[in-house]
Design a protein around this motif. Sequence first.
Motif, PDB file in Angstrom:
ATOM      1  N   SER A  11      -7.553 -47.301 -78.679  1.00  0.00           N
ATOM      2  CA  SER A  11      -5.797 -46.986 -78.985  1.00  0.00           C
ATOM      3  C   SER A  11      -5.202 -47.251 -77.659  1.00  0.00           C
ATOM      4  CB  SER A  11      -5.975 -45.369 -79.178  1.00  0.00           C
ATOM      5  OG  SER A  11      -4.563 -45.121 -79.287  1.00  0.00           O
ATOM      6  N   GLY A  12      -4.152 -48.082 -77.558  1.00  0.00           N
ATOM      7  CA  GLY A  12      -3.214 -48.432 -76.317  1.00  0.00           C
ATOM      8  C   GLY A  12      -3.573 -49.356 -75.609  1.00  0.00           C
ATOM      9  N   ALA A  13      -4.782 -50.006 -76.062  1.00  0.00           N
ATOM     10  CA  ALA A  13      -5.165 -51.398 -75.543  1.00  0.00           C
ATOM     11  C   ALA A  13      -4.320 -52.465 -75.823  1.00  0.00           C
ATOM     12  CB  ALA A  13      -6.632 -51.809 -75.565  1.00  0.00           C
ATOM     13  N   ASP A  14      -4.125 -53.558 -74.750  1.00  0.00           N
ATOM     14  CA  ASP A  14      -3.627 -54.781 -74.861  1.00  0.00           C
ATOM     15  C   ASP A  14      -4.485 -55.788 -75.708  1.00  0.00           C
ATOM     16  OD1 ASP A  14      -0.975 -54.291 -73.594  1.00  0.00           O
ATOM     17  OD2 ASP A  14      -2.208 -53.921 -71.888  1.00  0.00           O
ATOM     18  N   ALA A  15      -5.710 -55.601 -75.559  1.00  0.00           N
ATOM     19  CA  ALA A  15      -6.601 -56.706 -76.055  1.00  0.00           C
ATOM     20  C   ALA A  15      -7.982 -56.242 -75.886  1.00  0.00           C
ATOM     21  CB  ALA A  15      -6.464 -57.909 -75.301  1.00  0.00           C
ATOM     22  N   VAL A  16      -8.670 -56.730 -76.753  1.00  0.00           N
ATOM     23  CA  VAL A  16     -10.246 -56.428 -77.018  1.00  0.00           C
ATOM     24  C   VAL A  16     -11.171 -57.697 -76.729  1.00  0.00           C
ATOM     25  CG1 VAL A  16     -11.980 -55.438 -78.411  1.00  0.00           C
ATOM     26  CG2 VAL A  16      -9.955 -54.466 -78.421  1.00  0.00           C
ATOM     27  N   LEU A  17     -12.004 -57.600 -75.829  1.00  0.00           N
ATOM     28  CA  LEU A  17     -13.172 -58.704 -75.776  1.00  0.00           C
ATOM     29  C   LEU A  17     -14.566 -58.280 -75.949  1.00  0.00           C
ATOM     30  CD1 LEU A  17     -10.991 -58.403 -72.839  1.00  0.00           C
ATOM     31  CD2 LEU A  17     -11.700 -60.976 -73.137  1.00  0.00           C
ATOM     32  N   SER A  18     -15.230 -59.003 -76.668  1.00  0.00           N
ATOM     33  CA  SER A  18     -16.257 -58.899 -77.341  1.00  0.00           C
ATOM     34  C   SER A  18     -17.571 -59.689 -76.991  1.00  0.00           C
ATOM     35  CB  SER A  18     -16.541 -58.562 -78.829  1.00  0.00           C
ATOM     36  OG  SER A  18     -17.684 -58.228 -79.449  1.00  0.00           O
ATOM     37  N   ALA A  19     -18.621 -59.179 -76.269  1.00  0.00           N
ATOM     38  CA  ALA A  19     -19.973 -60.148 -75.801  1.00  0.00           C
ATOM     39  C   ALA A  19     -20.983 -59.557 -76.711  1.00  0.00           C
ATOM     40  CB  ALA A  19     -20.107 -60.182 -74.579  1.00  0.00           C
ATOM     41  N   ILE A  20     -20.759 -59.187 -77.946  1.00  0.00           N
ATOM     42  CA  ILE A  20     -21.861 -58.596 -78.607  1.00  0.00           C
ATOM     43  C   ILE A  20     -22.699 -59.809 -79.414  1.00  0.00           C
ATOM     44  CG2 ILE A  20     -20.884 -56.270 -78.952  1.00  0.00           C
ATOM     45  CD1 ILE A  20     -20.309 -56.893 -81.866  1.00  0.00           C
TER      46      ILE A  20
END
Length: 222
Positions: free
Chosen positions: A62-71
């Motif tokens: 919540s409130g983030a500008d973006a999500v990055l995933s290296a899973i």
Amino acid sequence: MKLIVFGASGGVGRQVVGQAVGAGHDVTAVVRDPDKVAGLGVRTVMADLLSVESAVLTAAISGADAVLSAIGPLRNADAGVAAKGTAAIIGAMREADVRRLVVVSAAPVHTTPSPGRPHPPKRDPDDPFFLKYVIYPIVKAVLRPRYADLALMEDELRDSDLDWTAIRPVQLTDKPLTGDYRIALGENLPGGRYISRADVAHCMLRALERPDMVGQSVGVAD
């Protein structure tokens, strides 16, 4: 920017966190074991994507500008973590009304079939003969469960309504950041063999500033 990083304890994920912090971003790492990122100096949220309650992820995002995933699966036995984990991330992003998502995939996914993409190219046409007909078929046979998992992950992205990007690197190395690499939208790069984890992380952060990468799988190689 306020960024949420999944898989922050892995090789690419640690690079994403370090480079994002160095660039002045506000970073939160979502990991199963916070001790593994204790030295990175960022906020952490403890969560296992395969079992965590959705409300925990929604609150973290919540409130983030973006999500990055290296899973992603480190071994064939881990296959399934990328698709299932990404589905959980997508669901939480919808709940939190966060749209931008950048994930790590892999170059062989370009030629890996999935339910959402049952007839991909069988080979990358510009690869050298020996790579195309000898090396890559062996690699894909050995690592088939991992690539199938990543292909299903990309299906999840395409089926979402998010502004997603899937970075598809070739073989990863631990060489230092150069910022000097090639990218291709929607395809792999001719003759691409290697790229450092640091440069993959750089490309992920770069994608946040590239509207042309939204809704795209992006080949990356040195």
